[in-house]
Write a protein that holds these residues in place. Structure first.
Motif, PDB file in Angstrom:
ATOM      1  N   THR A   1       0.819  -1.255   0.012  1.00 28.49           N
ATOM      2  CA  THR A   1       0.007  -0.240  -0.050  1.00 28.49           C
ATOM      3  C   THR A   1       0.757   1.285  -0.131  1.00 28.49           C
ATOM      4  O   THR A   1       0.853   2.149  -0.842  1.00 28.49           O
ATOM      5  N   ILE A   2       1.957   1.171   0.658  1.00 25.96           N
ATOM      6  CA  ILE A   2       2.638   2.425   0.857  1.00 25.96           C
ATOM      7  C   ILE A   2       3.508   2.625  -0.557  1.00 25.96           C
ATOM      8  O   ILE A   2       3.267   3.804  -1.097  1.00 25.96           O
ATOM      9  N   MET A   3       3.876   1.702  -0.990  1.00 23.16           N
ATOM     10  CA  MET A   3       4.774   1.518  -2.398  1.00 23.16           C
ATOM     11  C   MET A   3       3.829   2.195  -3.553  1.00 23.16           C
ATOM     12  O   MET A   3       4.045   2.882  -4.303  1.00 23.16           O
ATOM     13  N   ILE A   4       2.428   1.583  -3.470  1.00 21.72           N
ATOM     14  CA  ILE A   4       1.515   1.960  -4.550  1.00 21.72           C
ATOM     15  C   ILE A   4       1.165   3.236  -4.470  1.00 21.72           C
ATOM     16  O   ILE A   4       1.082   4.056  -5.417  1.00 21.72           O
ATOM     17  N   GLU A   5       1.199   3.960  -3.173  1.00 19.09           N
ATOM     18  CA  GLU A   5       0.451   5.075  -2.966  1.00 19.09           C
ATOM     19  C   GLU A   5       1.895   6.191  -3.772  1.00 19.09           C
ATOM     20  O   GLU A   5       1.547   7.252  -4.120  1.00 19.09           O
ATOM     21  N   LEU A   6       2.925   5.638  -3.116  1.00 15.29           N
ATOM     22  CA  LEU A   6       4.158   6.549  -3.414  1.00 15.29           C
ATOM     23  C   LEU A   6       4.400   6.544  -5.226  1.00 15.29           C
ATOM     24  O   LEU A   6       4.704   7.661  -5.802  1.00 15.29           O
TER      25      LEU A   6
ATOM     26  N   ASN B   1       5.746  14.095  -8.032  1.00 17.63           N
ATOM     27  CA  ASN B   1       5.062  15.147  -7.425  1.00 17.63           C
ATOM     28  C   ASN B   1       5.516  15.498  -6.078  1.00 17.63           C
ATOM     29  O   ASN B   1       4.840  16.116  -5.209  1.00 17.63           O
ATOM     30  N   GLY B   2       6.567  15.025  -5.826  1.00 19.07           N
ATOM     31  CA  GLY B   2       7.395  15.440  -4.517  1.00 19.07           C
ATOM     32  C   GLY B   2       7.112  14.304  -3.544  1.00 19.07           C
ATOM     33  O   GLY B   2       6.238  13.483  -3.642  1.00 19.07           O
ATOM     34  N   PRO B   3       7.517  14.463  -2.350  1.00 15.68           N
ATOM     35  CA  PRO B   3       7.564  13.760  -1.126  1.00 15.68           C
ATOM     36  C   PRO B   3       5.964  13.456  -0.575  1.00 15.68           C
ATOM     37  O   PRO B   3       5.060  14.593  -0.799  1.00 15.68           O
ATOM     38  N   MET B   4       5.585  12.523  -0.101  1.00 14.13           N
ATOM     39  CA  MET B   4       4.276  12.079   0.272  1.00 14.13           C
ATOM     40  C   MET B   4       4.645  11.736   1.781  1.00 14.13           C
ATOM     41  O   MET B   4       5.504  10.867   2.127  1.00 14.13           O
ATOM     42  N   SER B   5       3.793  12.156   2.824  1.00  8.23           N
ATOM     43  CA  SER B   5       4.005  11.745   4.345  1.00  8.23           C
ATOM     44  C   SER B   5       3.281  10.473   4.572  1.00  8.23           C
ATOM     45  O   SER B   5       2.205  10.379   3.732  1.00  8.23           O
ATOM     46  N   LEU B   6       3.737   9.710   5.564  1.00  8.38           N
ATOM     47  CA  LEU B   6       3.101   8.426   5.840  1.00  8.38           C
ATOM     48  C   LEU B   6       1.954   9.064   6.487  1.00  8.38           C
ATOM     49  O   LEU B   6       1.008   8.144   6.476  1.00  8.38           O
ATOM     50  N   LYS B   7       1.674   9.947   7.139  1.00  6.89           N
ATOM     51  CA  LYS B   7       0.500  10.559   7.721  1.00  6.89           C
ATOM     52  C   LYS B   7      -0.591  10.369   6.877  1.00  6.89           C
ATOM     53  O   LYS B   7      -1.677   9.965   6.852  1.00  6.89           O
ATOM     54  N   THR B   8      -0.450  11.075   5.540  1.00  7.48           N
ATOM     55  CA  THR B   8      -1.334  11.152   4.282  1.00  7.48           C
ATOM     56  C   THR B   8      -1.508   9.715   3.938  1.00  7.48           C
ATOM     57  O   THR B   8      -2.882   9.435   3.586  1.00  7.48           O
ATOM     58  N   ILE B   9      -0.553   8.769   3.735  1.00  9.73           N
ATOM     59  CA  ILE B   9      -0.931   7.421   3.439  1.00  9.73           C
ATOM     60  C   ILE B   9      -1.722   6.820   4.308  1.00  9.73           C
ATOM     61  O   ILE B   9      -2.780   6.045   3.990  1.00  9.73           O
ATOM     62  N   ALA B  10      -1.463   6.992   5.485  1.00  6.49           N
ATOM     63  CA  ALA B  10      -2.176   6.251   6.593  1.00  6.49           C
ATOM     64  C   ALA B  10      -3.688   6.808   6.782  1.00  6.49           C
ATOM     65  O   ALA B  10      -4.698   6.232   6.837  1.00  6.49           O
ATOM     66  N   LYS B  11      -3.915   8.089   6.490  1.00  2.00           N
ATOM     67  CA  LYS B  11      -5.235   8.863   6.433  1.00  2.00           C
ATOM     68  C   LYS B  11      -6.102   8.154   5.439  1.00  2.00           C
ATOM     69  O   LYS B  11      -7.139   7.779   5.568  1.00  2.00           O
ATOM     70  N   GLU B  12      -5.303   8.247   4.227  1.00  2.00           N
ATOM     71  CA  GLU B  12      -6.278   7.913   3.065  1.00  2.00           C
ATOM     72  C   GLU B  12      -6.456   6.428   2.791  1.00  2.00           C
ATOM     73  O   GLU B  12      -7.539   5.920   2.208  1.00  2.00           O
ATOM     74  N   ASN B  13      -5.702   5.667   3.648  1.00  2.00           N
ATOM     75  CA  ASN B  13      -6.047   4.128   3.686  1.00  2.00           C
ATOM     76  C   ASN B  13      -6.504   3.570   4.752  1.00  2.00           C
ATOM     77  O   ASN B  13      -6.563   2.481   5.097  1.00  2.00           O
ATOM     78  N   ASP B  14      -6.794   4.364   5.852  1.00  3.76           N
ATOM     79  CA  ASP B  14      -7.299   4.194   7.148  1.00  3.76           C
ATOM     80  C   ASP B  14      -6.346   3.085   7.869  1.00  3.76           C
ATOM     81  O   ASP B  14      -6.799   2.198   8.283  1.00  3.76           O
ATOM     82  N   LEU B  15      -5.263   3.280   7.797  1.00  6.68           N
ATOM     83  CA  LEU B  15      -4.025   2.577   8.255  1.00  6.68           C
ATOM     84  C   LEU B  15      -3.383   3.274   9.528  1.00  6.68           C
ATOM     85  O   LEU B  15      -3.622   4.533   9.858  1.00  6.68           O
TER      86      LEU B  15
END
Length: 139
Positions: A12-17, A23-37
């Motif tokens: 999931t992390i890698m697919i989101e990245l 488009n620049g860096p992506m925070s784990l907070k964003t990934i966690a929130k978007e995927n309810d993790l």
């Protein structure tokens, strides 16, 4: 072979990245929130991915993570092996009778083939117009 949450959430992390690539860096907070993790759990998973040079961390207020390679250069197998270890359906196949050994080897090879021929690019564009392969996730 059963893939644990380590492998699933790591993918999931890698697919989101990969979706955010360029488009620049992506925070784990964003990934966690978007995927309810759990953000804390994702932090534990990203460390081995960073150590394996699949992701880079960017420090600062607008920091986060980016892929260290292009999405077409990283396979699902790369990620699963880092987070789950070797791909093997059963342990100790050398003690099995030859017919069973052959079965386990064929299963292992089929799973490895799927994982090693499925790239992050494939996974990150799945479902977009013109990219959907109805047989992509069937063995």
């Amino acid at each position: 072979m059963k893939i644990s949450t380590k492998g699933r959430y790591g993918l999931t992390i890698m697919i989101e990245l990969a979706k955010n690539n360029g488009n620049g860096p992506m925070s784990l907070k964003t990934i966690a929130k978007e995927n309810d993790l759990s953000e804390h759990y994702l932090e534990q998973l990203v460390a081995p991915l960073r150590n394996a040079s699949l992701v880079k961390s960017i420090r600062g207020a607008y920091g986060g993570y980016v892929l260290a390679k292009e999405p077409h250069e990283i396979t699902a197998g790369d990620i699963i092996r880092i987070l789950e270890g070797p791909i093997t359906p059963v342990e100790g196949i050398e003690d099995e009778e030859p017919a069973k050994q052959e079965l386990w080897i064929r299963i292992r090879d089929a799973v490895k083939d799927v994982l090693d021929t499925t790239t992050l690019e494939d996974l990150s564009t799945y479902g977009e117009k013109g990219t959907q392969d109805p047989y992509m996730f069937y063995i």
